[in-house]
Design an enzyme around this catalytic site. Structure first.
Site, mmCIF file in Angstrom:
data_model
loop_
_atom_site.group_PDB
_atom_site.id
_atom_site.type_symbol
_atom_site.label_atom_id
_atom_site.label_comp_id
_atom_site.label_asym_id
_atom_site.label_seq_id
_atom_site.Cartn_x
_atom_site.Cartn_y
_atom_site.Cartn_z
ATOM 1 N N HIS A 99 -9.526 1.448 12.957
ATOM 2 C CA HIS A 99 -8.712 1.338 14.172
ATOM 3 C C HIS A 99 -7.906 0.049 14.162
ATOM 4 O O HIS A 99 -6.707 0.055 14.467
ATOM 5 C CB HIS A 99 -9.622 1.379 15.401
ATOM 6 C CG HIS A 99 -8.904 1.134 16.695
ATOM 7 N ND1 HIS A 99 -8.339 2.140 17.439
ATOM 8 C CD2 HIS A 99 -8.640 -0.025 17.379
ATOM 9 C CE1 HIS A 99 -7.763 1.634 18.519
ATOM 10 N NE2 HIS A 99 -7.939 0.311 18.504
ATOM 11 N N GLU A 100 -8.540 -1.060 13.814
ATOM 12 C CA GLU A 100 -7.834 -2.340 13.776
ATOM 13 C C GLU A 100 -6.790 -2.360 12.660
ATOM 14 O O GLU A 100 -5.712 -2.944 12.814
ATOM 15 C CB GLU A 100 -8.828 -3.489 13.606
ATOM 16 C CG GLU A 100 -9.831 -3.617 14.742
ATOM 17 C CD GLU A 100 -9.187 -3.727 16.110
ATOM 18 O OE1 GLU A 100 -8.046 -4.240 16.197
ATOM 19 O OE2 GLU A 100 -9.805 -3.291 17.093
ATOM 20 N N HIS A 103 -3.602 -0.964 13.822
ATOM 21 C CA HIS A 103 -2.709 -1.892 14.514
ATOM 22 C C HIS A 103 -1.833 -2.654 13.523
ATOM 23 O O HIS A 103 -0.654 -2.937 13.806
ATOM 24 C CB HIS A 103 -3.512 -2.888 15.347
ATOM 25 C CG HIS A 103 -4.101 -2.299 16.591
ATOM 26 N ND1 HIS A 103 -3.362 -1.533 17.466
ATOM 27 C CD2 HIS A 103 -5.352 -2.369 17.115
ATOM 28 C CE1 HIS A 103 -4.129 -1.153 18.478
ATOM 29 N NE2 HIS A 103 -5.347 -1.638 18.284
#
Length: 230
Positions: A99-100, A103
């Protein structure tokens, strides 16, 4: 303000949603932190694999202290993972790490909601802290000055509410990318995606709750002003 029944009408539902979201995050993360990935890949390795695939060799992956303190810093191009995510080969760890990394991919592609959120940060810091204070000061002052001051506070706090809303597509998109990349990169199997979905969907709910809290507080402020002016 805190003894106004109307306040609890606006504040209680999103507060309960926030508590439920936090419970789901902790429960899902705790459960799937105990389940090892079949690939044996840990959070740091998963993030690095995704970043490399995305052509982001300039992004550093490092461990940081704190529970669920994981985040991507676009200024220093650093992806910081909590210790429980960085080194553990668990389903929860690779889900959060991916998920990070999502980004970081957004940053590279110039994802518009992410850019908008970055631009809004200074206004949000001011609005979330000073907005309610200025509003309450204006609410208790008589005349045009008080009315003007109260609406200035509402306008400032509106920036914080807007920021919370802009955050939703940013987080949803990062999770979507994570889910796709974890399977396509062979980090998790299709069967293991149930755990990844549980962790990331629970995390997404916390952002929904935060947005609901900000919007409902803003509506409460506006309602107070309308009631005052009526």
């Amino acid at each position: 303000m805190f003894f106004d029944p109307l306040y609890f009408l606006f504040a209680l539902p999103p507060m309960l949603l926030g508590l439920w979201a936090q419970f789901r995050v902790k429960s899902a993360f705790s459960k799937y932190s105990q389940i090892r990935t079949n690939s044996g890949i840990n959070g740091a390795e998963a993030a690095k694999r995704i970043l490399l695939r995305g052509g982001l060799q300039n992004v550093t992956v490092e461990a940081t202290r704190g529970s669920l303190s994981d985040h991507y810093d676009p200024r220093s191009k650093t992806l910081r993972l909590s210790e429980e995510v960085y080194g553990l080969p668990s389903i929860a760890a690779v889900g959060v790490a991916a998920h990070e990394a999502g980004h970081a991919l957004q940053d590279k592609e110039g994802y518009k909601p992410l850019r908008l959120r970055a631009v809004m940060v200074p206004a949000v810091s001011l609005g979330s802290n000073l907005g309610p204070i200025i509003f309450m000061a204006g609410l208790f002052l008589a005349g045009t000055i008080g009315t003007t001051l109260a609406w200035v506070g509402i306008t400032l706090f509106a920036a914080a509410a807007l920021f919370a809303l802009v955050t939703l597509p940013v987080e949803f998109d990062a999770s979507r990318r994570a889910k796709e990349l974890l399977v396509s990169q062979g980090i998790v199997s299709s069967a293991e995606m149930e755990g990844v979905n549980a962790v990331l969907n629970a995390a997404a709910l916390t952002y929904v709750a935060a947005a609901a809290q900000a919007v409902m507080q803003l509506l409460y402020f506006v309602t107070l002003m309308n009631r005052r002016d009526s």
